[in-house]
Design a protein around this motif. Structure first.
Motif, mmCIF file in Angstrom:
data_model
loop_
_atom_site.group_PDB
_atom_site.id
_atom_site.type_symbol
_atom_site.label_atom_id
_atom_site.label_comp_id
_atom_site.label_asym_id
_atom_site.label_seq_id
_atom_site.Cartn_x
_atom_site.Cartn_y
_atom_site.Cartn_z
ATOM 1 N N GLU A 13 51.443 41.913 -5.237
ATOM 2 C CA GLU A 13 51.185 43.343 -5.036
ATOM 3 C C GLU A 13 49.991 43.595 -4.121
ATOM 4 O OE1 GLU A 13 50.591 44.797 -8.956
ATOM 5 O OE2 GLU A 13 52.717 44.731 -9.510
ATOM 6 N N ARG A 14 49.233 42.547 -3.840
ATOM 7 C CA ARG A 14 48.019 42.695 -3.045
ATOM 8 C C ARG A 14 48.341 42.780 -1.554
ATOM 9 N NH1 ARG A 14 43.715 44.241 -5.609
ATOM 10 N NH2 ARG A 14 42.343 43.065 -4.245
ATOM 11 N N THR A 15 47.563 43.582 -0.848
ATOM 12 C CA THR A 15 47.713 43.677 0.603
ATOM 13 C C THR A 15 46.958 42.534 1.257
ATOM 14 O OG1 THR A 15 47.831 46.095 0.474
ATOM 15 C CG2 THR A 15 47.301 45.117 2.632
ATOM 16 N N PRO A 16 47.600 41.749 2.127
ATOM 17 C CA PRO A 16 46.910 40.621 2.777
ATOM 18 C C PRO A 16 45.719 41.104 3.608
ATOM 19 C CG PRO A 16 49.286 40.485 3.082
ATOM 20 C CD PRO A 16 49.015 41.838 2.516
ATOM 21 N N ARG A 17 44.725 40.257 3.724
ATOM 22 C CA ARG A 17 43.572 40.586 4.562
ATOM 23 C C ARG A 17 44.014 40.699 6.019
ATOM 24 N NH1 ARG A 17 37.934 37.123 4.665
ATOM 25 N NH2 ARG A 17 37.857 37.843 2.517
ATOM 26 N N ARG A 18 43.426 41.636 6.751
ATOM 27 C CA ARG A 18 43.808 41.832 8.145
ATOM 28 C C ARG A 18 43.434 40.612 8.972
ATOM 29 N NH1 ARG A 18 39.035 43.759 6.920
ATOM 30 N NH2 ARG A 18 37.435 44.300 8.423
ATOM 31 N N ALA A 19 44.002 40.516 10.170
ATOM 32 C CA ALA A 19 43.853 39.316 10.995
ATOM 33 C C ALA A 19 42.429 39.141 11.512
ATOM 34 C CB ALA A 19 44.832 39.348 12.164
ATOM 35 N N THR A 27 37.844 34.712 10.837
ATOM 36 C CA THR A 27 37.445 34.260 9.502
ATOM 37 C C THR A 27 36.091 34.849 9.160
ATOM 38 O OG1 THR A 27 36.296 32.233 10.224
ATOM 39 C CG2 THR A 27 38.678 32.061 9.808
ATOM 40 N N TRP A 28 35.909 35.152 7.890
ATOM 41 C CA TRP A 28 34.623 35.665 7.415
ATOM 42 C C TRP A 28 34.633 35.598 5.890
ATOM 43 C CZ3 TRP A 28 38.649 38.546 9.151
ATOM 44 C CH2 TRP A 28 39.157 39.551 8.339
ATOM 45 N N LEU A 29 33.433 35.634 5.298
ATOM 46 C CA LEU A 29 33.314 35.602 3.836
ATOM 47 C C LEU A 29 32.896 36.968 3.351
ATOM 48 C CD1 LEU A 29 32.003 32.778 1.618
ATOM 49 C CD2 LEU A 29 31.258 35.107 1.170
ATOM 50 N N ASN A 30 33.580 37.446 2.318
ATOM 51 C CA ASN A 30 33.335 38.784 1.817
ATOM 52 C C ASN A 30 33.162 38.749 0.300
ATOM 53 O OD1 ASN A 30 33.441 41.523 3.248
ATOM 54 N ND2 ASN A 30 34.542 41.958 1.369
ATOM 55 N N TRP A 31 31.968 39.039 -0.196
ATOM 56 C CA TRP A 31 31.686 38.986 -1.630
ATOM 57 C C TRP A 31 32.146 40.233 -2.371
ATOM 58 C CZ3 TRP A 31 30.152 34.514 -3.682
ATOM 59 C CH2 TRP A 31 29.521 33.570 -2.849
ATOM 60 N N GLN A 33 34.651 43.993 -2.689
ATOM 61 C CA GLN A 33 36.046 44.393 -2.535
ATOM 62 C C GLN A 33 36.289 45.267 -1.316
ATOM 63 O OE1 GLN A 33 33.748 45.399 -4.743
ATOM 64 N NE2 GLN A 33 34.492 47.055 -6.037
ATOM 65 N N TYR A 34 35.253 45.469 -0.527
ATOM 66 C CA TYR A 34 35.363 46.340 0.641
ATOM 67 C C TYR A 34 35.254 45.522 1.935
ATOM 68 C CZ TYR A 34 34.100 49.590 -3.081
ATOM 69 O OH TYR A 34 34.049 50.279 -4.256
ATOM 70 N N PRO A 35 36.026 45.888 2.964
ATOM 71 C CA PRO A 35 35.944 45.148 4.231
ATOM 72 C C PRO A 35 34.618 45.384 4.941
ATOM 73 C CG PRO A 35 37.359 47.072 4.483
ATOM 74 C CD PRO A 35 37.040 46.964 3.016
ATOM 75 N N ASP A 36 34.111 44.317 5.568
ATOM 76 C CA ASP A 36 32.903 44.425 6.396
ATOM 77 C C ASP A 36 31.725 45.031 5.628
ATOM 78 O OD1 ASP A 36 34.478 43.487 8.582
ATOM 79 O OD2 ASP A 36 35.227 45.519 8.854
ATOM 80 N N HIS A 37 31.533 44.568 4.406
ATOM 81 C CA HIS A 37 30.496 45.140 3.559
ATOM 82 C C HIS A 37 29.837 44.031 2.748
ATOM 83 C CE1 HIS A 37 28.447 47.873 0.839
ATOM 84 N NE2 HIS A 37 28.997 47.254 -0.191
ATOM 85 N N GLY A 38 28.514 44.112 2.628
ATOM 86 C CA GLY A 38 27.796 43.159 1.794
ATOM 87 C C GLY A 38 27.373 41.916 2.553
ATOM 88 N N PRO A 39 26.733 40.957 1.845
ATOM 89 C CA PRO A 39 26.204 39.746 2.476
ATOM 90 C C PRO A 39 27.310 38.778 2.871
ATOM 91 C CG PRO A 39 25.920 39.635 0.109
ATOM 92 C CD PRO A 39 26.441 41.006 0.402
ATOM 93 N N ASP A 40 26.927 37.763 3.640
ATOM 94 C CA ASP A 40 27.897 36.766 4.090
ATOM 95 C C ASP A 40 27.629 35.428 3.406
ATOM 96 O OD1 ASP A 40 25.640 35.786 5.356
ATOM 97 O OD2 ASP A 40 26.279 36.394 7.365
ATOM 98 N N GLU A 41 28.019 34.343 4.068
ATOM 99 C CA GLU A 41 27.854 33.009 3.469
ATOM 100 C C GLU A 41 26.396 32.592 3.307
ATOM 101 O OE1 GLU A 41 28.167 32.599 7.882
ATOM 102 O OE2 GLU A 41 29.339 33.628 6.346
ATOM 103 N N ASN A 63 38.477 33.478 2.256
ATOM 104 C CA ASN A 63 37.042 33.182 2.195
ATOM 105 C C ASN A 63 36.775 31.697 2.389
ATOM 106 O OD1 ASN A 63 35.832 35.810 1.677
ATOM 107 N ND2 ASN A 63 36.897 35.734 -0.279
ATOM 108 N N LEU A 64 37.576 30.864 1.756
ATOM 109 C CA LEU A 64 37.371 29.422 1.847
ATOM 110 C C LEU A 64 37.644 28.916 3.257
ATOM 111 C CD1 LEU A 64 36.468 27.388 -0.273
ATOM 112 C CD2 LEU A 64 38.854 26.734 -0.569
ATOM 113 N N ALA A 65 38.608 29.507 3.926
ATOM 114 C CA ALA A 65 38.906 29.108 5.306
ATOM 115 C C ALA A 65 37.685 29.307 6.199
ATOM 116 C CB ALA A 65 40.086 29.913 5.843
ATOM 117 N N HIS A 66 36.944 30.369 5.959
ATOM 118 C CA HIS A 66 35.742 30.599 6.761
ATOM 119 C C HIS A 66 34.729 29.486 6.556
ATOM 120 C CE1 HIS A 66 32.613 32.671 8.916
ATOM 121 N NE2 HIS A 66 31.823 32.628 7.860
ATOM 122 N N LEU A 67 34.550 29.054 5.314
ATOM 123 C CA LEU A 67 33.593 27.979 5.046
ATOM 124 C C LEU A 67 34.057 26.670 5.674
ATOM 125 C CD1 LEU A 67 32.648 28.771 1.338
ATOM 126 C CD2 LEU A 67 31.687 29.696 3.467
#
Length: 209
Positions: A13-19, A27-31, A33-41, A63-67
């Motif tokens: 039921e979840r919407t995939p993360r945008r490209a 790739t990016w890490l997101n802590w 539930q909002y896009p482009d918000h909050g700290p990174d790795e 998230n793991l792909a970014h790491l």
């Protein structure tokens, strides 16, 4: 319905993360539930190149792909079979990245691997009894490793029938005491306020093994 089937239904039921994100990164890490918000790795501290990383509740592997692109050797564990399939389809081309379908406690109980970093973003740490999970996480971590996780602050969301299972809500103080009791030190807890027009904050916890 089994635990795996419940989570599989939720996952579908979840919407995939945008490209790409707002900076054009794939790739990016997101802590939060909002896009482009909050700290990174940077929350994880030292450079990740050469470190072994485990994510509990790795979802589609974004998230793991970014790491992995930063040089870490990464393992993602998720209870929903469809998550592993989606993660392999999207990120299987990356080196040093592996995904497994397993319940977190089962994986930590049966696997002998150790890790420098363990993280969980709205994942298993929120849904598994901490008195059962935390000792297993600590046992799988190398000395001075980093454990970090995020989820909604305690009491901020009512569980809907038929959705994900029990949530082990704890306040930052409660998490701090639990982590100390199970062998972690240097516990740091913070609440990340939501972006404008949103209401739900995110609690982020970081500790050292």
């Amino acid at each position: 319905m089994s635990l795996a089937e419940t989570w599989d239904r939720f996952a579908k039921e979840r919407t995939p993360r945008r490209a790409v994100n707002s900076r054009g990164r794939s790739t990016w890490l997101n802590w939060t539930q909002y896009p482009d918000h909050g700290p990174d790795e940077g929350v994880l501290g030292t450079p990740l190149a050469g470190l072994k990383v485990l994510e509990l509740g790795s979802g589609n592997g974004d998230n793991l792909a970014h790491l992995a692109t930063l040089g870490a050797t990464c393992t993602g564990v998720d209870v929903a079979p469809s998550r592993e399939a989606a993660a392999r389809e999207r990120w299987g081309h990356l080196p040093g990245l592996n995904f497994r379908t397993a319940e977190a406690v089962d994986y930590l109980t049966t696997e002998a691997a150790t890790f420098d970093v363990v993280l969980s973003i709205f994942g298993a740490v929120w849904f598994v009894d901490p008195d059962e999970l935390l000792p297993l996480v600590r046992a799988c971590m190398n000395k001075s490793g980093t454990f970090a996780f995020s989820h909604l602050p305690a009491g901020s969301q009512v569980l809907k029938p038929g959705k994900a299972g029990m949530r082990h809500d704890r306040t930052p103080d409660e998490w701090t005491k639990l982590l100390h009791r199970h062998g972690f030190t240097d516990v740091r807890a913070k609440v990340i306020e939501p972006p404008a027009v949103q209401s739900a904050a995110t609690m982020l916890i970081r500790a050292t093994a």
